[in-house]
Design a protein around this motif. Structure first.
Motif, PDB file in Angstrom:
ATOM      1  N   CYS A  96      -0.462  26.080  -3.649  1.00 42.53           N
ATOM      2  CA  CYS A  96      -0.826  25.270  -2.486  1.00 42.53           C
ATOM      3  C   CYS A  96      -2.029  24.398  -2.822  1.00 42.53           C
ATOM      4  CB  CYS A  96      -1.182  26.169  -1.288  1.00 42.53           C
ATOM      5  SG  CYS A  96       0.213  27.169  -0.725  1.00 42.53           S
ATOM      6  N   GLN A 149      -4.680  21.227  -0.962  1.00 41.14           N
ATOM      7  CA  GLN A 149      -5.106  20.502   0.227  1.00 41.14           C
ATOM      8  C   GLN A 149      -5.109  19.015  -0.079  1.00 41.14           C
ATOM      9  OE1 GLN A 149      -5.011  22.442   2.892  1.00 41.14           O
ATOM     10  NE2 GLN A 149      -7.111  22.179   3.573  1.00 41.14           N
ATOM     11  N   GLN A 156      -4.006  18.119   5.343  1.00 46.64           N
ATOM     12  CA  GLN A 156      -2.762  18.880   5.243  1.00 46.64           C
ATOM     13  C   GLN A 156      -2.786  19.809   4.036  1.00 46.64           C
ATOM     14  OE1 GLN A 156       0.181  15.714   5.050  1.00 46.64           O
ATOM     15  NE2 GLN A 156       1.071  16.561   6.929  1.00 46.64           N
ATOM     16  N   THR A 157      -2.041  20.882   4.162  1.00 46.41           N
ATOM     17  CA  THR A 157      -1.854  21.811   3.041  1.00 46.41           C
ATOM     18  C   THR A 157      -0.395  21.700   2.603  1.00 46.41           C
ATOM     19  OG1 THR A 157      -3.491  23.337   3.951  1.00 46.41           O
ATOM     20  CG2 THR A 157      -1.968  24.209   2.305  1.00 46.41           C
TER      21      THR A 157
END
Length: 173
Positions: free
Chosen positions: A84, A86, A90-91
């Motif tokens: 993941c 950033q 938003q991620t």
């Protein structure tokens, strides 16, 4: 005339008794390497070799039948991962699925080695032996070689071979 028998005998025997070479007799001769035989017998003719080889194959097959076994290779897994990051507010995530390796099924004849040993023993009982025959010294021609007539010659310390791409001769200078 006396070499005719050796030339045709050797050519046929090369394929019948499993000459143990990765190169042709001519290539071995040019490289100065010995000519190897899995089974060699003085006096053997192509007919004798073929018959003995077939009879020993049949005998070994009857004595040691096929034993087909089914196996599966071990399996192992590489676990999946998620990554993941950033970006702005938003991620974003990406997931790598797990990967499984192995688990392949295969079959094999568990008696193949024993059957090969039984055939080799049968050939040995008939007088066949492994043999390595060195190349003849430079200048020796097929006409210089003593030949027993029909079949392979008896092996001595002086036995050697001469080869071209199409045939080879075994004898003593």
């Amino acid at each position: 005339m006396r070499l005719k028998a050796i030339a045709w005998c050797c050519g046929a025997a090369l394929t019948l008794i499993g000459c143990t070479v990765d190169q042709s007799p001519g290539q071995l001769y040019q490289a100065g390497k010995p000519l190897g035989f899995a089974a060699y017998k003085a006096g053997a003719t192509p007919e004798t070799i073929k018959r003995d080889d077939l009879n020993c194959t049949i005998e070994a097959t009857q004595r040691v039948p096929q034993n087909t076994q089914i196996r599966t290779t071990p399996t192992y897994a590489v676990p999946g991962r998620s990554y993941c990051r950033q970006i702005g507010g938003q991620t974003r995530c990406s997931i790598t699925p797990p990967v499984i390796y192995g688990g392949n099924t295969y079959s094999y004849d568990a008696n193949a080695g024993l059957r090969r040993a039984a055939k080799n023993q049968c050939m040995a009982d008939l007088g066949y032996r492994p043999a390595l025959i060195p190349p003849c010294a430079e200048g020796i021609t097929p006409q210089h070689l003593k030949s027993p007539g029909k079949g392979f010659p008896r092996l001595t310390r002086e036995t050697c071979f001469i080869a071209s791409e199409s045939q080879y001769f075994i004898g003593e200078p």
